[in-house]
Each structure stands twice: as structure tokens, then as C-alpha cells.
Write an enzyme that holds these catalytic residues in place. Structure first.
Site, PDB file in Angstrom:
ATOM      1  N   GLY A  11       0.853  -1.316   0.584  1.00  0.00           N
ATOM      2  CA  GLY A  11      -0.071   0.102   0.230  1.00  0.00           C
ATOM      3  C   GLY A  11       1.156   1.241   0.224  1.00  0.00           C
ATOM      4  O   GLY A  11       2.217   1.268  -0.065  1.00  0.00           O
ATOM      5  N   THR A  36      -6.296  -2.671  -1.371  1.00  0.00           N
ATOM      6  CA  THR A  36      -6.314  -1.846  -2.414  1.00  0.00           C
ATOM      7  C   THR A  36      -4.210  -1.670  -2.520  1.00  0.00           C
ATOM      8  O   THR A  36      -4.614  -1.066  -3.128  1.00  0.00           O
ATOM      9  CB  THR A  36      -6.719  -1.401  -1.123  1.00  0.00           C
ATOM     10  OG1 THR A  36      -5.950  -1.395   0.043  1.00  0.00           O
ATOM     11  CG2 THR A  36      -7.524  -1.560  -0.585  1.00  0.00           C
ATOM     12  N   ASP A  57      -4.094 -12.564   3.628  1.00  0.00           N
ATOM     13  CA  ASP A  57      -4.520 -12.038   4.358  1.00  0.00           C
ATOM     14  C   ASP A  57      -4.367 -11.651   5.766  1.00  0.00           C
ATOM     15  O   ASP A  57      -4.743 -12.996   6.882  1.00  0.00           O
ATOM     16  CB  ASP A  57      -6.163 -12.402   4.246  1.00  0.00           C
ATOM     17  CG  ASP A  57      -7.198 -11.146   4.523  1.00  0.00           C
ATOM     18  OD1 ASP A  57      -6.725 -10.485   5.860  1.00  0.00           O
ATOM     19  OD2 ASP A  57      -8.535 -11.769   4.189  1.00  0.00           O
ATOM     20  N   SER A  76      -5.239  -1.733   5.429  1.00  0.00           N
ATOM     21  CA  SER A  76      -6.042  -1.648   6.099  1.00  0.00           C
ATOM     22  C   SER A  76      -6.712  -0.569   4.736  1.00  0.00           C
ATOM     23  O   SER A  76      -6.046   0.119   4.635  1.00  0.00           O
ATOM     24  CB  SER A  76      -6.521  -0.764   7.373  1.00  0.00           C
ATOM     25  OG  SER A  76      -8.124  -0.266   7.392  1.00  0.00           O
ATOM     26  N   LYS A  92     -12.332  -6.185   9.236  1.00  0.00           N
ATOM     27  CA  LYS A  92     -11.769  -7.521  10.311  1.00  0.00           C
ATOM     28  C   LYS A  92      -9.693  -7.124  10.473  1.00  0.00           C
ATOM     29  O   LYS A  92      -9.848  -7.711  11.683  1.00  0.00           O
ATOM     30  CB  LYS A  92     -11.946  -8.428   9.145  1.00  0.00           C
ATOM     31  CG  LYS A  92     -13.394  -9.357  10.085  1.00  0.00           C
ATOM     32  CD  LYS A  92     -13.748 -10.263   8.053  1.00  0.00           C
ATOM     33  CE  LYS A  92     -13.197 -11.275   8.590  1.00  0.00           C
ATOM     34  NZ  LYS A  92     -14.189 -11.879   7.078  1.00  0.00           N
ATOM     35  N   LYS A 106       3.619 -11.059  20.335  1.00  0.00           N
ATOM     36  CA  LYS A 106       4.000 -11.984  21.714  1.00  0.00           C
ATOM     37  C   LYS A 106       4.868 -13.457  21.218  1.00  0.00           C
ATOM     38  O   LYS A 106       5.694 -13.124  22.553  1.00  0.00           O
ATOM     39  CB  LYS A 106       2.916 -11.880  22.296  1.00  0.00           C
ATOM     40  CG  LYS A 106       2.118 -13.279  23.463  1.00  0.00           C
ATOM     41  CD  LYS A 106       1.086 -12.611  24.488  1.00  0.00           C
ATOM     42  CE  LYS A 106       0.602 -13.772  25.048  1.00  0.00           C
ATOM     43  NZ  LYS A 106       0.491 -15.047  24.810  1.00  0.00           N
ATOM     44  N   ALA A 115      -1.320   1.127  13.415  1.00  0.00           N
ATOM     45  CA  ALA A 115      -1.304   2.468  12.356  1.00  0.00           C
ATOM     46  C   ALA A 115      -2.741   3.089  12.739  1.00  0.00           C
ATOM     47  O   ALA A 115      -3.466   2.247  11.893  1.00  0.00           O
ATOM     48  CB  ALA A 115      -1.003   2.295  11.154  1.00  0.00           C
ATOM     49  N   TYR A 146     -14.693   2.122  10.110  1.00  0.00           N
ATOM     50  CA  TYR A 146     -13.196   2.444  10.087  1.00  0.00           C
ATOM     51  C   TYR A 146     -12.935   3.184  10.970  1.00  0.00           C
ATOM     52  O   TYR A 146     -11.987   2.637  12.010  1.00  0.00           O
ATOM     53  CB  TYR A 146     -12.735   3.442   8.768  1.00  0.00           C
ATOM     54  CG  TYR A 146     -11.367   3.888   8.860  1.00  0.00           C
ATOM     55  CD1 TYR A 146      -9.733   3.075   7.499  1.00  0.00           C
ATOM     56  CD2 TYR A 146     -10.429   4.926   8.853  1.00  0.00           C
ATOM     57  CE1 TYR A 146      -9.024   3.025   8.476  1.00  0.00           C
ATOM     58  CE2 TYR A 146      -9.309   5.008   9.087  1.00  0.00           C
ATOM     59  CZ  TYR A 146      -8.110   4.200   8.382  1.00  0.00           C
ATOM     60  OH  TYR A 146      -6.566   4.558   8.379  1.00  0.00           O
TER      61      TYR A 146
END
Ligand code: UDP
Length: 317
Positions: A11, A36, A57, A76, A92, A106, A115, A146
Site C-alpha cells: 500500500g 487495495t 490476509d 487496511s 476485520k 507476543k 497505524a 474504519y
């Protein structure tokens, strides 16, 4: 060699971060499902042995073999048009995706940076927005998918910090622009530049009195890098406080591009914030960071990128 996982690597922001970390001598694992993003943004990194790309994903279980020192979660849909088109994926990736990556952090004992966004302030009643402001968000409005995903993301990240002692960082990103933005993502800057370059009128939503504060991508990336390496775990605004109305912004683009086009007015979308400007007192004091690239320089660099992109489009490249 330090190794960093960057989600949303293909992105706009993710690809710039990949460049930054490769440049600074890290091994980078880029991850993206290309919903995207575009591999065009990172294909120059593919020949480098320090760069790996996973097509995945992050809303599904995330596996990365080997050690990881840092995880930066930048996956995102991020423009209002994109998250209206993809509301469920947006929710999601901010919730399930963040949970999966916190689990991975972890397991690997890695430091996690998420972000977040100025959208956590919603349509703000406090101006400029300091980190302490809790926001004015409509959870069931068009931006809710969002905004609430990002608010949940901050909450679960703080929970992992407080409950598991995970090292975490939260950056609240304000409007950012620069090369590698998608021309068709619907955001105001690519919209105006695309329109100017294609000989269409510039579409102002509402009366154009709403304000935004635009940060050039290189400044943002430097701020994020400093925040990651700092020891500050509470949310931090990174953005450029130079604020402008959308009407004046359209005039700047018209002047810069030399277009003869006019502006035309469309209805203001629901819950469109009336004003937005970061209070960056904390970033200045804690990270010794402030933006260096003013809007006229940044806009020129971005315009060159879009001009080339549209010329290539015309030549069918
Ligand atoms: N906007 C506009 N014309 C466009 C696209 C956006 O006037 O073609 C406005 C939009 O209504 C908002 C501002 O520009 O007030 C910034 O929109 P953007 O989608 O870039 O991001 P936002 O800051 O709203 O998340």
C-alpha cells in the site's frame, strides 16, 4: 540483522516503510493481500535478498517463520471511498488482524506498532487535536467501520501492553500524501490532481470550508521510525499542523497544475469532519520530530508522480 514484518506492504504507507527499513539495513518481510495495495509499489524490492513478500490476509491466522524484532501493522483500506466499499474487510483487518498480529508479536517477543488515525477523534470538538482528546465519533455512521476498527485496535493493543507486558507503539496518522498514492482511491489530493491532469473540473464536497492538514509521506515515515525506536507506548500524533480549507487546497492544485478547469460543488458526505489539525507537541518533545517538507514542495513532488502515471496510462503501459 534486525527483522521487521510490515503488513499492508504494497500500500501507500506500507511501501514507503519497506523502503525506509531496507535503506536502514533491516531485513523486511512485507505482507499484503493486495485488496487495495499493488505490487507495483514494491516490485523494485523483489530482487533484494533482505526483502521477502508474503501474499496473505492478516485477518486469518498469521505465520512467519524465523525471528521478528518489530511488527508494523499498516494493512487496511484507508480512504473513505475504500472503506465504504469494503466495510467488513475494514472491520476485520483492524480487529481480527490486529489480534492475530499481537499474538504473533507476543510469540516472537517483537515490538508491535499499529497505524491508528486522526479518525479516532471523529468530527472533533477540540481543535487542534491533542492525544488526550477522546473524540466525537458516530459508531453507526458511514465512517464508523474504519473509526471503530481503529479505536478497537488501540484498545486491544493497550490491553496486550498492560496485560502481557508487550512492547507496543500507537501512531495516530493525520492526512498524508505523496507518490504511490492510488489515483482512484477517492481521497481529495489524488482526486484533484487526477481531475486537473485529465481536464475535468475539481469536485469540492460541501462548501469547501472544511479543513485538513496534509503531511508529506517522507516526514510521516521518519516520525513513525522514531516512534518505533522510542520508549513511548501511549498514542502519538504524527502529522503536519499546516492547516488549509479544501477550497483553498483546490486553488493551490489549480495553480500548481496550470489547469484551466473550474471547481464544482457536490454534497458533503455524512459525518465529514469540519476541521482537522494535529497537535504535535508530544512528537516534538519526545521524538524531536517535526515535519520538514512544506506543502508546496511536497505537492510538486507528488504532481510529478501523478503526471508520469497518467502519461503511462495514456500510452497503455
Ligand atoms: N473531498 C472533496 N473532493 C473530493 C474528495 C474529497 O472535497 O473529490 C473532501 C472530503 O469531503 C473531505 C476532504 O476533502 O472533507 C478530505 O477528504 P479525504 O477523502 O482525502 O480524507 P478524509 O480526511 O475525509 O478522511
Amino acid at each position: 540483522m534486525k527483522r521487521v514484518l510490515i503488513t499492508g506492504a504494497a500500500g501507500f504507507l506500507g511501501s514507503h516503510l519497506c523502503d525506509k527499513f531496507i535503506h536502514n539495513g533491516y531485513a523486511v518481510v512485507g505482507m499484503d493481500n493486495l485488496l487495495t495495495g499493488s505490487t507495483e509499489n514494491i516490485e523494485h524490492l523483489f530482487p533484494q535478498k533482505e526483502f521477502e513478500f508474503y501474499y496473505h490476509d492478516v485477518s486469518k491466522f498469521v505465520h512467519v517463520s524465523g525471528h521478528l524484532d518489530y511488527i508494523l501493522h499498516f494493512a487496511s483500506p484507508a480512504s473513505p471511498i475504500d472503506y465504504l466499499k469494503m466495510p467488513i474487510q475494514t472491520l476485520k483487518v483492524g480487529s481480527l488482524g490486529t489480534h492475530n498480529l499481537l499474538g504473533l508479536a507476543k510469540e516472537k517477543k517483537a515490538r508491535m506498532l499499529i497505524a491508528s488515525t486522526s479518525e479516532v477523534y471523529g468530527d472533533p470538538n477540540v481543535h487542534p487535536q491533542p492525544e488526550e482528546y477522546w473524540g466525537n465519533v458516530n459508531s453507526v455512521g458511514p465512517r464508523g467501520v474504519y473509526d471503530e476498527a481503529k479505536r478497537f485496535q488501540e484498545a486491544i493493543t493497550m490491553a496486550y501492553h498492560n496485560f502481557h507486558g508487550l512492547e507496543t507503539r500507537i501512531v495516530r496518522i493525520f492526512n498524508t500524501y505523496g507518490p504511490k498514492m492510488r489515483l482512484d482511491d477517492g481521497r481529495v489530493l489524488p482526486a484533484f490532481m487526477g481531475q486537473a491532469l485529465r481536464g475535468e473540473d475539481l469536485t469540492i464536497f460541501g462548501d469547501g470550508s472544511q479543513t485538513r492538514s496534509f503531511c508529506y509521506v517522507d516526514d510521516l515515515v521518519e516520525g513513525i521510525y522514531r516512534l518505533l525506536l522510542s520508549d513511548y507506548h501511549l498514542p502519538m500524533n504524527i502529522g503536519n499542523p499546516s492547516e488549509i480549507s479544501i477550497r483553498d487546497f483546490a486553488e493551490e492544485i489549480i495553480k500548481l497544475t496550470g489547469t484551466n478547469q473550474k471547481v464544482i460543488y457536490h454534497p458533503l458526505p455524512q459525518d465529514d469532519p469540519k476541521q482537522r489539525c494535529p497537535d504535535i507537541t508530544k512528537a516534538k518533545a519526545i521524538l524531536n520530530w517535526e515535519p520538514k517538507i512544506d506543502r508546496s514542495t511536497g505537492l510538486k513532488l507528488t504532481y510529478e508522480y501523478f503526471k508520469k502515471k497518467i502519461e503511462n496510462e495514456k500510452q497503455g503501459k
